[in-house]
Design an enzyme around this catalytic site. Structure first.
Site, PDB file in Angstrom:
ATOM      1  N   HIS A  12       0.995  -1.240   0.047  1.00  0.00           N
ATOM      2  CA  HIS A  12       0.067   0.056  -0.092  1.00  0.00           C
ATOM      3  C   HIS A  12       0.902   1.224  -0.077  1.00  0.00           C
ATOM      4  CE1 HIS A  12       0.759   1.072   4.123  1.00  0.00           C
ATOM      5  NE2 HIS A  12       0.786  -0.359   4.499  1.00  0.00           N
ATOM      6  N   GLY A  25      -0.003  -1.604  12.210  1.00  0.00           N
ATOM      7  CA  GLY A  25      -0.373  -3.149  12.451  1.00  0.00           C
ATOM      8  C   GLY A  25      -1.934  -3.024  11.921  1.00  0.00           C
ATOM      9  N   GLU A  90      -1.683  -6.647   7.572  1.00  0.00           N
ATOM     10  CA  GLU A  90      -0.622  -6.373   8.044  1.00  0.00           C
ATOM     11  C   GLU A  90      -0.203  -7.178   9.346  1.00  0.00           C
ATOM     12  OE1 GLU A  90       2.426  -5.842   8.232  1.00  0.00           O
ATOM     13  OE2 GLU A  90       2.954  -3.740   7.854  1.00  0.00           O
TER      14      GLU A  90
END
EC number: 5.4.2.11
Length: 251
Positions: A12, A25, A90
């Protein structure tokens, strides 16, 4: 010889918390202006190279979803089918989520910081369910039950990602589709580790930059024809990877 299978990995674009140097996270943060521009450039690189995705696999986090949508629109491929899964999220950074990386480095020292950030099998402390950055009440994970992570190391990410790679992504590749996987630094590191057979120790040195497509041509056994794949903008990728490696040192 069968035609190579084409897999495109895209981290991303830069997020608001990337800019603030915070551990992100599973916290759902938006792209920064830079991240939007990176998504647009990723789409241009795909179009210029003629590598046009036939199907998208992405996480359920908005920074990956938006990056994919921006890139696909720029490449003229907004219409392709999409699958989203938490298995491409993630890595969960546990109690570190929302914390400043430079402050964490100063507080705990370089050895502990490096262990939490880059160790293959040592996770950070788990997050409390009542923490503001916990996902315990997030409706998108309601079906996970006890499988909902409260912290993860890279080993954990591999273990939850690989079943999806085998059950959903590999069949798309086998059908001859060009597959785009838009995900995150650590979920993509987990996949690259698997593809390239990188050791548990050496994976600590691998950094994936934001917003630059990484193309793998795979043989019929899903092994890379060119180990490490090929970035569509190698110069920008090298600079971006160096910036990722330096995280924690920025104030």
């Amino acid at each position: 010889m069968a035609e190579p299978r084409t897999l495109v990995l895209l981290r991303h674009g830069n997020s608001d918390w990337n800019q603030k140097n915070l551990f992100t996270g599973w916290v759902d943060v938006e792209l920064s202006e830079q991240g939007v521009a990176e998504g647009q450039r990723a789409g241009e690189l795909l179009a210029e190279s003629g590598i046009l995705p036939d199907v998208l696999h992405t996480s359920v986090l908005i920074r990956a979803i938006d990056t994919a949508n921006i890139a696909l629109k720029r490449a003229g491929r907004s219409w392709i089918p999409v699958q989203r899964t938490w298995r491409l999220n993630e890595r969960h950074y546990g109690a570190l989520q929302g914390k400043d990386k430079a402050q964490t480095l100063a507080e705990y020292g370089p050895e502990q910081f490096a262990t939490w950030r880059r160790s293959f099998d040592v996770p950070p402390p788990p997050i409390d369910d009542d923490d503001e950055y916990s996902q315990s009440r997030d409706p998108r994970y309601a079906d996970l039950g006890d499988a909902l992570p409260r912290t993860e190391c890279l080993k954990d990410v591999i273990e939850r990602m690989l079943p999806y790679w085998e059950s959903d992504i590999q069949p798309d590749l086998a059908s001859g589709r060009t597959v785009l996987v838009t995900a995150h630094g650590n979920s993509l590191r987990a996949l690259v580790k698997h593809l390239d057979g990188i050791s548990d120790a050496d994976i600590a040195e691998l950094n994936i930059p934001t917003g630059i497509p990484l193309v793998y041509r795979l043989d019929e056994d899903y092994r890379p024809i060119v180990p490490g794949g090929e970035y569509l903008d190698p110069e920008a990728a090298a600079a971006g990877a160096a910036a990722v490696a330096a995280q924690g040192s920025k104030k």
